[in-house]
Design a protein around this motif. Sequence first.
Motif, PDB file in Angstrom:
ATOM      1  N   PHE A  26       0.833  -1.212   0.000  1.00  0.00           N
ATOM      2  CA  PHE A  26       0.000   0.000   0.000  1.00  0.00           C
ATOM      3  C   PHE A  26       0.858   1.248   0.000  1.00  0.00           C
ATOM      4  O   PHE A  26       0.624   2.195  -0.746  1.00  0.00           O
ATOM      5  CB  PHE A  26      -0.924   0.014   1.225  1.00  0.00           C
ATOM      6  CG  PHE A  26      -2.219  -0.693   0.984  1.00  0.00           C
ATOM      7  CD1 PHE A  26      -3.308  -0.009   0.433  1.00  0.00           C
ATOM      8  CD2 PHE A  26      -2.364  -2.042   1.291  1.00  0.00           C
ATOM      9  CE1 PHE A  26      -4.500  -0.663   0.201  1.00  0.00           C
ATOM     10  CE2 PHE A  26      -3.558  -2.705   1.062  1.00  0.00           C
ATOM     11  CZ  PHE A  26      -4.634  -2.015   0.514  1.00  0.00           C
ATOM     12  N   HIS A  27       1.861   1.258   0.864  1.00  0.00           N
ATOM     13  CA  HIS A  27       2.642   2.472   1.094  1.00  0.00           C
ATOM     14  C   HIS A  27       3.468   2.833  -0.146  1.00  0.00           C
ATOM     15  O   HIS A  27       3.486   3.991  -0.573  1.00  0.00           O
ATOM     16  CB  HIS A  27       3.545   2.247   2.316  1.00  0.00           C
ATOM     17  CG  HIS A  27       4.080   3.502   2.920  1.00  0.00           C
ATOM     18  ND1 HIS A  27       4.830   3.502   4.059  1.00  0.00           N
ATOM     19  CD2 HIS A  27       3.991   4.800   2.535  1.00  0.00           C
ATOM     20  CE1 HIS A  27       5.166   4.754   4.350  1.00  0.00           C
ATOM     21  NE2 HIS A  27       4.679   5.554   3.435  1.00  0.00           N
ATOM     22  N   HIS A  28       4.131   1.845  -0.711  1.00  0.00           N
ATOM     23  CA  HIS A  28       4.965   2.097  -1.897  1.00  0.00           C
ATOM     24  C   HIS A  28       4.111   2.209  -3.165  1.00  0.00           C
ATOM     25  O   HIS A  28       4.180   3.201  -3.887  1.00  0.00           O
ATOM     26  CB  HIS A  28       6.005   0.979  -2.046  1.00  0.00           C
ATOM     27  CG  HIS A  28       6.820   1.069  -3.294  1.00  0.00           C
ATOM     28  ND1 HIS A  28       6.445   0.452  -4.470  1.00  0.00           N
ATOM     29  CD2 HIS A  28       7.976   1.724  -3.570  1.00  0.00           C
ATOM     30  CE1 HIS A  28       7.348   0.721  -5.404  1.00  0.00           C
ATOM     31  NE2 HIS A  28       8.282   1.487  -4.884  1.00  0.00           N
ATOM     32  N   ASN A  78      11.129  12.319   0.441  1.00  0.00           N
ATOM     33  CA  ASN A  78      11.150  11.611   1.733  1.00  0.00           C
ATOM     34  C   ASN A  78      11.023  10.099   1.538  1.00  0.00           C
ATOM     35  O   ASN A  78      11.746   9.321   2.166  1.00  0.00           O
ATOM     36  CB  ASN A  78      10.003  12.105   2.625  1.00  0.00           C
ATOM     37  CG  ASN A  78      10.123  13.586   2.955  1.00  0.00           C
ATOM     38  OD1 ASN A  78      11.151  14.215   2.718  1.00  0.00           O
ATOM     39  ND2 ASN A  78       9.047  14.157   3.487  1.00  0.00           N
ATOM     40  N   HIS A  79      10.114   9.688   0.655  1.00  0.00           N
ATOM     41  CA  HIS A  79       9.886   8.243   0.475  1.00  0.00           C
ATOM     42  C   HIS A  79      11.004   7.568  -0.320  1.00  0.00           C
ATOM     43  O   HIS A  79      11.345   6.417  -0.042  1.00  0.00           O
ATOM     44  CB  HIS A  79       8.524   7.997  -0.181  1.00  0.00           C
ATOM     45  CG  HIS A  79       7.381   8.237   0.765  1.00  0.00           C
ATOM     46  ND1 HIS A  79       6.904   9.490   1.020  1.00  0.00           N
ATOM     47  CD2 HIS A  79       6.660   7.378   1.531  1.00  0.00           C
ATOM     48  CE1 HIS A  79       5.911   9.394   1.911  1.00  0.00           C
ATOM     49  NE2 HIS A  79       5.739   8.129   2.236  1.00  0.00           N
ATOM     50  N   MET A  80      11.590   8.265  -1.300  1.00  0.00           N
ATOM     51  CA  MET A  80      12.740   7.710  -2.048  1.00  0.00           C
ATOM     52  C   MET A  80      13.802   7.232  -1.074  1.00  0.00           C
ATOM     53  O   MET A  80      14.403   6.177  -1.239  1.00  0.00           O
ATOM     54  CB  MET A  80      13.393   8.819  -2.892  1.00  0.00           C
ATOM     55  CG  MET A  80      12.894   8.958  -4.287  1.00  0.00           C
ATOM     56  SD  MET A  80      13.565  10.448  -5.124  1.00  0.00           S
ATOM     57  CE  MET A  80      15.023  10.879  -4.237  1.00  0.00           C
ATOM     58  N   CYS A 160      11.926   8.906   9.576  1.00  0.00           N
ATOM     59  CA  CYS A 160      10.902   7.879   9.786  1.00  0.00           C
ATOM     60  C   CYS A 160       9.524   8.493   9.549  1.00  0.00           C
ATOM     61  O   CYS A 160       9.161   9.504  10.161  1.00  0.00           O
ATOM     62  CB  CYS A 160      11.000   7.305  11.198  1.00  0.00           C
ATOM     63  SG  CYS A 160       9.821   5.964  11.473  1.00  0.00           S
ATOM     64  N   ASP A 161       8.792   7.871   8.655  1.00  0.00           N
ATOM     65  CA  ASP A 161       7.446   8.307   8.280  1.00  0.00           C
ATOM     66  C   ASP A 161       6.492   7.995   9.429  1.00  0.00           C
ATOM     67  O   ASP A 161       6.315   6.827   9.778  1.00  0.00           O
ATOM     68  CB  ASP A 161       7.051   7.521   7.015  1.00  0.00           C
ATOM     69  CG  ASP A 161       5.764   7.996   6.375  1.00  0.00           C
ATOM     70  OD1 ASP A 161       4.959   8.660   7.054  1.00  0.00           O
ATOM     71  OD2 ASP A 161       5.563   7.677   5.183  1.00  0.00           O
ATOM     72  N   VAL A 162       5.892   9.030  10.033  1.00  0.00           N
ATOM     73  CA  VAL A 162       4.922   8.772  11.101  1.00  0.00           C
ATOM     74  C   VAL A 162       3.480   9.077  10.669  1.00  0.00           C
ATOM     75  O   VAL A 162       2.615   9.297  11.510  1.00  0.00           O
ATOM     76  CB  VAL A 162       5.284   9.480  12.438  1.00  0.00           C
ATOM     77  CG1 VAL A 162       6.613   8.946  12.969  1.00  0.00           C
ATOM     78  CG2 VAL A 162       5.322  10.987  12.325  1.00  0.00           C
ATOM     79  N   GLU A 164      -0.023   7.708   9.566  1.00  0.00           N
ATOM     80  CA  GLU A 164      -0.646   6.428   9.971  1.00  0.00           C
ATOM     81  C   GLU A 164      -0.516   5.362   8.888  1.00  0.00           C
ATOM     82  O   GLU A 164      -0.444   4.172   9.191  1.00  0.00           O
ATOM     83  CB  GLU A 164      -2.118   6.635  10.331  1.00  0.00           C
ATOM     84  CG  GLU A 164      -2.280   7.229  11.716  1.00  0.00           C
ATOM     85  CD  GLU A 164      -3.717   7.223  12.213  1.00  0.00           C
ATOM     86  OE1 GLU A 164      -4.622   6.992  11.394  1.00  0.00           O
ATOM     87  OE2 GLU A 164      -3.906   7.462  13.417  1.00  0.00           O
ATOM     88  N   HIS A 165      -0.466   5.762   7.602  1.00  0.00           N
ATOM     89  CA  HIS A 165      -0.384   4.747   6.538  1.00  0.00           C
ATOM     90  C   HIS A 165       0.902   3.924   6.640  1.00  0.00           C
ATOM     91  O   HIS A 165       1.002   2.862   6.041  1.00  0.00           O
ATOM     92  CB  HIS A 165      -0.552   5.367   5.133  1.00  0.00           C
ATOM     93  CG  HIS A 165       0.534   6.310   4.686  1.00  0.00           C
ATOM     94  ND1 HIS A 165       0.264   7.487   4.010  1.00  0.00           N
ATOM     95  CD2 HIS A 165       1.888   6.253   4.792  1.00  0.00           C
ATOM     96  CE1 HIS A 165       1.401   8.097   3.735  1.00  0.00           C
ATOM     97  NE2 HIS A 165       2.395   7.371   4.185  1.00  0.00           N
ATOM     98  N   SER A 166       1.880   4.431   7.401  1.00  0.00           N
ATOM     99  CA  SER A 166       3.140   3.708   7.527  1.00  0.00           C
ATOM    100  C   SER A 166       3.104   2.637   8.616  1.00  0.00           C
ATOM    101  O   SER A 166       3.948   1.745   8.630  1.00  0.00           O
ATOM    102  CB  SER A 166       4.278   4.694   7.810  1.00  0.00           C
ATOM    103  OG  SER A 166       5.525   4.079   7.606  1.00  0.00           O
TER     104      SER A 166
HETATM  105 MN   MN3 Z   1       4.336   7.660   3.691  1.00  0.00          MN
END
Ligand code: MN3
Length: 200
Positions: A26-28, A78-80, A160-162, A164-166
């Motif tokens: 989901f996240h990626h 950020n996600h890369m 660190c992604d905080v 909720e989807h993470s």
């Molecule tokens: Mn995220």
Amino acid sequence: MTFKLPELPYAYDALGPYMSAETLEFHHDKHHQAYVTKGNEFAGAGTKYDGKSIEDICKEAFAAKDAPVINNIGQHYNHMHFWNWMKKDGGGTKLPGKLDALVANYGGLAKVREDFIAAGMGQFGSGWAWLAIDGGKLAVQKTPNGENPLMHGSTPILGCDVWEHSYYIDYRNARPKYLEAFFDNLVNWEHVEELLEAAV
Ligand code: MN3
């Protein structure tokens, strides 16, 4: 430039039990893809940001209060890195040399861990917890939504992604447990060291 969703640097199930394949799918595949798609709309080929580095786009968009670009290109940046900030059998207490010295100067890894988790807990709503280089020193920071330390004058080396989807699928509302698992079992300290080498 046209932004592209990078492939995950490991299999979807590589980070279990700390981060599930379902979360990564989901996240990626959904969330990160959406930032790339929107990012291209607002800052891709043919826009005024065309030809600029993603780091410069983050800084310029923030200075110009360009919210769609702050949110979507900020989140793409950020996600890369987020995918590369984690690895199977990550975490631990053995740090690469340059990072080890910086962490010792801050007060030690236990202090960094405590402050990093507190930053992630203290970020009300969605956002990120960070280790950044600020004035040549290690700093623990937090930012809301898609912002990152580049937009605030420092250089991120770990985030660190905080959102909720993470963590919601794996930890429900237990953000502290997620932050602890991230720091203790997932962090790819070699990628942090690479960014540190580039930053100083
Ligand atoms: Mn995220």
